[in-house]
Write a protein that holds these residues in place. Structure first.
Motif, PDB file in Angstrom:
ATOM      1  N   LEU A  57      16.230  55.562  59.114  1.00  0.00           N
ATOM      2  CA  LEU A  57      17.673  55.611  59.300  1.00  0.00           C
ATOM      3  C   LEU A  57      18.255  56.661  58.384  1.00  0.00           C
ATOM      4  N   SER A  58      19.482  57.034  58.698  1.00  0.00           N
ATOM      5  CA  SER A  58      20.181  58.072  57.952  1.00  0.00           C
ATOM      6  C   SER A  58      21.393  57.457  57.264  1.00  0.00           C
ATOM      7  N   LEU A  59      21.552  57.783  55.991  1.00  0.00           N
ATOM      8  CA  LEU A  59      22.725  57.390  55.223  1.00  0.00           C
ATOM      9  C   LEU A  59      23.484  58.679  54.926  1.00  0.00           C
ATOM     10  N   VAL A  60      24.699  58.778  55.451  1.00  0.00           N
ATOM     11  CA  VAL A  60      25.486  60.004  55.342  1.00  0.00           C
ATOM     12  C   VAL A  60      26.632  59.769  54.365  1.00  0.00           C
ATOM     13  N   LEU A  61      26.633  60.532  53.274  1.00  0.00           N
ATOM     14  CA  LEU A  61      27.687  60.447  52.272  1.00  0.00           C
ATOM     15  C   LEU A  61      28.700  61.547  52.585  1.00  0.00           C
ATOM     16  N   ALA A  62      29.747  61.131  53.287  1.00  0.00           N
ATOM     17  CA  ALA A  62      30.736  62.073  53.828  1.00  0.00           C
ATOM     18  C   ALA A  62      32.067  61.914  53.101  1.00  0.00           C
ATOM     19  N   ASP A  63      33.080  62.564  53.639  1.00  0.00           N
ATOM     20  CA  ASP A  63      34.434  62.439  53.094  1.00  0.00           C
ATOM     21  C   ASP A  63      35.348  61.851  54.171  1.00  0.00           C
ATOM     22  N   ASP A  64      36.577  61.582  53.780  1.00  0.00           N
ATOM     23  CA  ASP A  64      37.535  60.984  54.716  1.00  0.00           C
ATOM     24  C   ASP A  64      37.781  61.857  55.941  1.00  0.00           C
ATOM     25  N   GLY A  65      37.773  63.174  55.759  1.00  0.00           N
ATOM     26  CA  GLY A  65      38.042  64.071  56.885  1.00  0.00           C
ATOM     27  C   GLY A  65      37.024  63.899  57.994  1.00  0.00           C
ATOM     28  N   TYR A  74      34.863  58.551  68.407  1.00  0.00           N
ATOM     29  CA  TYR A  74      33.977  57.516  68.943  1.00  0.00           C
ATOM     30  C   TYR A  74      34.603  56.134  69.055  1.00  0.00           C
ATOM     31  N   ARG A  75      35.694  55.888  68.324  1.00  0.00           N
ATOM     32  CA  ARG A  75      36.317  54.566  68.381  1.00  0.00           C
ATOM     33  C   ARG A  75      37.765  54.620  68.829  1.00  0.00           C
ATOM     34  N   GLY A  76      38.313  55.837  68.970  1.00  0.00           N
ATOM     35  CA  GLY A  76      39.699  55.974  69.385  1.00  0.00           C
ATOM     36  C   GLY A  76      40.692  55.537  68.318  1.00  0.00           C
ATOM     37  N   ILE A  77      40.261  55.508  67.056  1.00  0.00           N
ATOM     38  CA  ILE A  77      41.133  55.100  65.947  1.00  0.00           C
ATOM     39  C   ILE A  77      41.402  56.338  65.099  1.00  0.00           C
ATOM     40  N   ASP A  78      42.674  56.722  65.018  1.00  0.00           N
ATOM     41  CA  ASP A  78      43.051  57.993  64.405  1.00  0.00           C
ATOM     42  C   ASP A  78      43.339  57.863  62.911  1.00  0.00           C
ATOM     43  N   ARG A  79      42.333  57.448  62.158  1.00  0.00           N
ATOM     44  CA  ARG A  79      42.401  57.366  60.695  1.00  0.00           C
ATOM     45  C   ARG A  79      40.981  57.203  60.156  1.00  0.00           C
ATOM     46  N   PRO A  80      40.795  57.501  58.889  1.00  0.00           N
ATOM     47  CA  PRO A  80      39.467  57.262  58.322  1.00  0.00           C
ATOM     48  C   PRO A  80      39.248  55.762  58.136  1.00  0.00           C
ATOM     49  N   LEU A 108      29.525  56.952  55.267  1.00  0.00           N
ATOM     50  CA  LEU A 108      30.539  56.445  54.342  1.00  0.00           C
ATOM     51  C   LEU A 108      31.547  57.523  53.986  1.00  0.00           C
ATOM     52  N   ALA A 109      32.813  57.114  53.886  1.00  0.00           N
ATOM     53  CA  ALA A 109      33.917  58.017  53.550  1.00  0.00           C
ATOM     54  C   ALA A 109      34.242  57.889  52.060  1.00  0.00           C
ATOM     55  N   ARG A 110      33.945  58.921  51.301  1.00  0.00           N
ATOM     56  CA  ARG A 110      34.064  58.884  49.845  1.00  0.00           C
ATOM     57  C   ARG A 110      35.439  58.439  49.350  1.00  0.00           C
ATOM     58  N   GLU A 111      36.510  59.098  49.776  1.00  0.00           N
ATOM     59  CA  GLU A 111      37.832  58.780  49.252  1.00  0.00           C
ATOM     60  C   GLU A 111      38.252  57.350  49.574  1.00  0.00           C
TER      61      GLU A 111
END
Length: 182
Positions: A57-65, A74-80, A108-111
């Motif tokens: 599996l992949s664990l992606v350490l991303a940001d809010d953007g 993918y979920r139709g939700i316009d926010r982090p 995961l979204a860092r902020e």
């Protein structure tokens, strides 16, 4: 657990290094704990490829953007949000026993993770570990859309986190309507 586990950690937001230098190691530890907890539960891992096929599996350490864009697409939700899971398991026949079983990606979204930990008065490492466990359980088919499913998933999360020395994250009051709610 008798299976080998290969966890790819992708650091897409370099600020994770400064905010949480041990994120990759903590993430791997939480992934393994979630897989072990689910195996002990007996449900989720039973349906995977037979034998001792390795799990990847992949664990992606991303940001809010990035998480905002993925959540919208993918979920139709316009926010982090704090964590997204993109599963790779399907109802297709299992691959040969020696082929790796691809579980999917946990992003995961860092902020958002940092803000939630501060807002909830939790240690960042504990909150991060909880979200990784939560995301991995989603990859294994657990969900919280209905009350019964939510109770089962939360109980498993609490059990896994206890084995990691992390207090029950659901014992604190969190506004379920907040955009940061797991």
């Amino acid at each position: 657990m008798g299976r080998r586990t290969h966890i790819v950690v992708s650091l897409l937001s370099p600020d994770w290094r400064e905010d949480m230098p041990a994120a990759a190691a903590l993430g791997r530890r939480a992934v393994r704990a979630a897989l072990k907890g689910a195996a002990l539960e007996g449900a989720a891992l039973a349906g995977l490829a037979s034998g001792d096929a390795p799990i990847e599996l992949s664990l992606v350490l991303a940001d809010d953007g990035l998480v905002h864009r993925l959540n919208r697409q993918y979920r139709g939700i316009d926010r982090p949000t704090n964590v997204l899971s993109f599963g790779s398991l399907s109802a297709e026949p299992a691959a040969p026993a020696d082929m790796p079983v691809m579980l999917g990606d946990v992003v995961l979204a860092r902020e958002t993770v940092i803000a939630e930990a501060a807002m909830q008065g939790k240690a960042l490492a504990d909150h991060f570990s909880h979200l990784v466990v939560h995301g991995v359980l989603h990859l294994l088919g657990y969900d919280h859309e209905h009350a019964g499913e939510a109770e089962m998933m939360e109980a498993l999360e609490v059990s896994v986190l206890a084995k990691l020395g992390i207090a029950n994250p659901y014992s604190m009051e969190v506004d379920p309507g907040s955009p940061a709610h797991v």
